[in-house]
Write a protein that holds these residues in place. Structure first.
Motif, PDB file in Angstrom:
ATOM      1  N   LYS A 742      41.554  31.150  35.229  1.00  0.00           N
ATOM      2  CA  LYS A 742      42.305  32.181  34.515  1.00  0.00           C
ATOM      3  C   LYS A 742      43.265  32.907  35.455  1.00  0.00           C
ATOM      4  O   LYS A 742      44.408  33.208  35.093  1.00  0.00           O
ATOM      5  N   ALA A 743      42.789  33.148  36.695  1.00  0.00           N
ATOM      6  CA  ALA A 743      43.636  33.857  37.651  1.00  0.00           C
ATOM      7  C   ALA A 743      44.856  33.027  38.030  1.00  0.00           C
ATOM      8  O   ALA A 743      45.973  33.547  38.127  1.00  0.00           O
ATOM      9  N   THR A 744      44.645  31.716  38.251  1.00  0.00           N
ATOM     10  CA  THR A 744      45.777  30.871  38.636  1.00  0.00           C
ATOM     11  C   THR A 744      46.754  30.715  37.475  1.00  0.00           C
ATOM     12  O   THR A 744      47.961  30.628  37.674  1.00  0.00           O
ATOM     13  N   GLN A 745      46.235  30.683  36.245  1.00  0.00           N
ATOM     14  CA  GLN A 745      47.127  30.633  35.089  1.00  0.00           C
ATOM     15  C   GLN A 745      47.959  31.905  34.994  1.00  0.00           C
ATOM     16  O   GLN A 745      49.150  31.881  34.666  1.00  0.00           O
ATOM     17  N   GLY A 746      47.314  33.017  35.356  1.00  0.00           N
ATOM     18  CA  GLY A 746      48.047  34.280  35.351  1.00  0.00           C
ATOM     19  C   GLY A 746      49.150  34.302  36.385  1.00  0.00           C
ATOM     20  O   GLY A 746      50.266  34.764  36.120  1.00  0.00           O
TER      21      GLY A 746
END
Length: 755
Positions: A742-746
């Motif tokens: 989720k963080a990398t997608q953000g």
């Protein structure tokens, strides 16, 4: 090389046993086995690993790849690693009690358990009434071996009846014999000055139990009929016997011969002779005798050699003799029966026809036992077990992240907390509970997104209660181990367990889903966290830093948390500077458990304190430890527990524990948070893939259907127990990977927005 030799699918073999010039029957056997393999299959690579009872004493030939100091367990482990790296396709072990170290020779099991190669074992002794330790070792060999070789049918029967062995895994391959033409004794007697003598021969290392006394006591009646008879006892005294009592036994035999008036008819040749000379001695004899006293003796190399060259044999009825001399291939007399030996020796010396008939039958049987025939049969078995190995299946390139599942966590938990250990998937109450696992379980309850809130509240409270009850205010330390009856095992737990407890409190204060649990964790942190300032273990300090960094996020002005974060990072940098070498970028001169927690602690401290220098050191050391946790094939390879405590040494691959993958994933998440670099997600996913089968054995440790995780990756497969530490490592790793995704997608979304 003929077609059969070319067809053999095994090209590289590891052979373990004694080896010449060590003086014993097993050394001769292993050496003969090696020579037979190389003679029959010239292209075969055979690495010999010789057992060494006196390191430095023997001058081994070039055929010996390595030696194993008998009583040095580390030497067995080193050899296991050497074999694994050698390219060998199988191991052939010669097993005899007394040549391997540890109770009943159990050290050899440590070697075998740390190799993945298929194993064939030749048993030189099969005990019908083993001691406890002997049974443990034999049953372990039976479990580990793909094929067991015995040299007598009685061995097969004992293995199935006494040990419950699988009959299909046992094969009877006779003791090998040299391939010599049949010859009359008269042609060889001049070489030894035996012209005009009728020679009765016994050979082998001299020791009680060989029954030499029986034949000496039989000689007066033999000499009365055949004055030219001579009993030759060929062989050096067993080295172990010499070490304890010198030549006392040999001298007693000489005294017995003198007492019986046959000293001139007994010749003792005190020598360990080479094989060619030994065969010449055998061929010069008229009769061969084995008066052994042990009825259970499964194998006799001396008897096999005598049959191989066509000797008329008289023997006591020990197991090997009753089988090899059956159907008129030799003569059997009872144990210690001197009169029977006299009668049978006189019969054969008095009848050339009888002696030659028996010799011819023995020689015909020997043709089925030549070393080349034995080598062919053994290689046939080796080829079958190598070809029968399951083929490795390369896992799919797509990484499927498992949804967090607390079913196995609940299975291991009760109203007190999470139990430590299990037998397979069933909790083992004997070992009770520990704060390490309950602290991790407390962290997990805040990390799982999709969790029924009633269940979350219940288990968060139970694990928090355990941590709370573990606090010992009188000692200002957390206890660690609790018995199943809820009594504590100690007043103070280890430094690591105290560091982990603080870590769980800081994370819970930041991440708990309800205010009541966040408030409780903050209070407990305030009450207990000053203990961190007294911790001396770098890992315990790292855990305390992780808890303090989380606490500082929950309460940005928290002074005690800041004090902890300001205390330890510079100490860790100093440790790194002291231990650093050109190829060693680490805080200690050894590797241990939970290694990646050390760089993770520095990265999190650097982020909390806004110190880029600490982040840089954390990233540098994380890069280094990751480079040591990568196999040549590119998958994650956890630092094995056998690596621990070896100064400046490269890590060893086994036993691999789930905790190491989890620590690496968490550290990579920290590095990504600090740098935003995609490579850290890649490295985290590499470590996560270890749980799913992207590892040295292509075996998944995660049990997908119930959230369980096996306890480790052994060289021979999985440790199929599922303890709390392993289950929690998998579930926390799944949460971390999901959060990282989720963080990398953000980050990617933010980059696209800027573009």
């Amino acid at each position: 090389m003929d077609k059969k030799a070319q067809a053999i699918g095994v090209g590289h073999l590891a052979l373990i046993g004694n080896f010449l010039p060590r003086k014993c029957g097993l050394a001769t056997f292993t050496t003969d086995t090696f020579n037979a393999l190389k003679g029959r299959f010239p292209d075969l690579t055979v690495d010999v690993y010789a057992m060494d009872d006196h390191p430095g004493r023997y001058s081994y030939p070039d055929a010996v790849t390595g030696t194993i100091a008998q009583n040095d367990l580390g030497a067995y482990l080193d050899t296991a690693r050497q074999i694994e790296a050698s390219g060998a396709q199988a191991i052939w072990l010669q097993h005899e009690y007394g040549i391997y170290g540890g109770p009943a020779g159990e050290h050899i099991l440590a070697l075998l358990d740390r190799t993945t190669l298929p194993l064939i074992v030749t048993l030189h002794t099969v005990l019908e009434k083993p001691s406890h330790d002997e049974r443990v070792v034999m049953e372990a060999l039976l479990r580990r071996a793909a094929k067991i070789v015995v040299m007598a049918e009685r061995g097969r029967e004992i293995l199935t009846r006494v040990y419950g062995a699988n009959l299909r895994s046992i094969v009877n391959i006779p003791h090998g014999v040299p391939d010599r033409v049949f010859a009359e004794p008269a042609a060889f007697k001049p070489r030894f000055g035996w012209q005009g003598r009728q020679v009765i021969l016994t050979f082998g290392l001299l020791a009680p139990g060989k029954g030499i006394e029986t034949v000496i006591e039989a000689l007066p009646a033999v000499v009365a009929q055949h004055p030219d008879a001579m009993y030759v006892v060929l062989g050096a005294t067993h080295p172990n016997l010499v070490a304890h009592e010198g030549e006392k036994y040999r001298d007693s035999l000489k005294a017995l011969a003198a007492d019986k008036g046959v000293a001139d008819n007994v010749a003792f040749i005190d020598a360990f002779v080479e094989q060619d000379d030994l065969i010449d001695y055998l061929q010069a004899a008229d009769i061969y005798v084995t008066p052994y006293l042990n009825p259970a003796q499964i194998t006799s190399g001396t008897l096999s050699y005598a049959i191989g060259v066509g000797k008329a044999v008289i023997s006591t009825p020990y197991v090997h003799a009753t089988e090899i001399l059956a159907d008129g291939h030799g003569v059997l007399v009872d144990f210690r029966d001197s009169a029977a030996f006299s009668r049978e020796i006189n019969d054969l010396l008095g009848s050339e026809r009888n002696r030659m008939r028996l010799s011819s039958r023995a020689y015909a049987r020997g043709r089925t036992m030549t070393w080349s025939r034995v080598a062919e049969r053994a290689m046939g078995e080796l080829e079958a077990i190598v070809d029968g190995q399951p083929k490795r299946i390369v896992p799919s390139s797509a990484l499927k992240v498992l949804a967090p599942d607390i079913a196995a966590v609940e299975r291991m938990s009760d109203a007190t907390g999470m139990l430590q250990h299990s037998i397979y998937s069933v909790p083992d109450r004997r070992h009770g509970y520990c704060i390490d696992d309950n602290a991790r379980a407390l962290i997990l309850m805040s990390a799982v997104d999709d969790l029924d809130e009633t269940a979350r509240d219940k288990w968060t409270t139970i694990y928090a209660s355990f941590v709370q009850y573990a606090w010992n205010p009188d000692k200002r330390r957390f206890r660690n181990f609790m018995n199943y009856d809820r009594t504590w095992c100690e007043d103070c737990g280890s430094e690591d367990s105290n560091g982990r407890a603080l870590w769980s409190l800081g994370v819970t204060a930041r991440d708990a889903r309800t205010r009541k649990h966040r408030d409780w964790a903050t209070m407990m942190f305030d009450t207990t966290a000053s203990l961190a300032l007294e911790l001396g273990s770098p890992r315990a300090q790292a855990f305390a830093m992780l808890g303090a960094a989380a606490m500082l996020e929950a309460s940005p002005g928290h002074q005690l948390a800041r004090s902890i974060l300001e205390r330890f990072p510079d100490q860790h940098v100093a440790l790194l500077d002291e231990a650093r070498r050109p190829n060693w970028v680490w805080f200690e001169i050894v590797l241990a458990y939970d290694n990646a927690r050390l760089p993770e602690g520095l990265i999190r401290a650097g982020m909390a304190l806004n110190r880029r220098d600490l982040i840089a050191v954390g990233v540098e050391t994380l890069e280094w430890i990751i480079s040591r946790q990568k196999s040549p094939a590119g998958h994650f390879r956890a630092v094995g527990s056998e690596s621990f405590g070896r100064p400046y040494a490269e890590p060893l691959p086994f036993d691999q524990q789930p905790l190491e993958a989890q620590a690496t994933i968490d550290a990579c998440c920290a590095a990504f948070a600090a740098t935003g670099e995609q490579r850290w997600r890649d490295e985290a996913e590499r470590a996560y893939g270890w749980y799913l089968g992207r590892n040295d054995l292509d075996l998944p440790l995660a049990t997908m259907h119930d959230g369980g995780c096996f306890d480790g990756l052994m060289p021979t497969g999985l440790n199929r127990n599922q303890g709390a530490e392993s289950i929690l490592a998998l579930q926390l790793s799944s949460c971390a990977i999901s959060g990282l995704s989720k963080a990398t997608q953000g980050v990617a979304g933010a980059d696209r927005a800027v573009a």
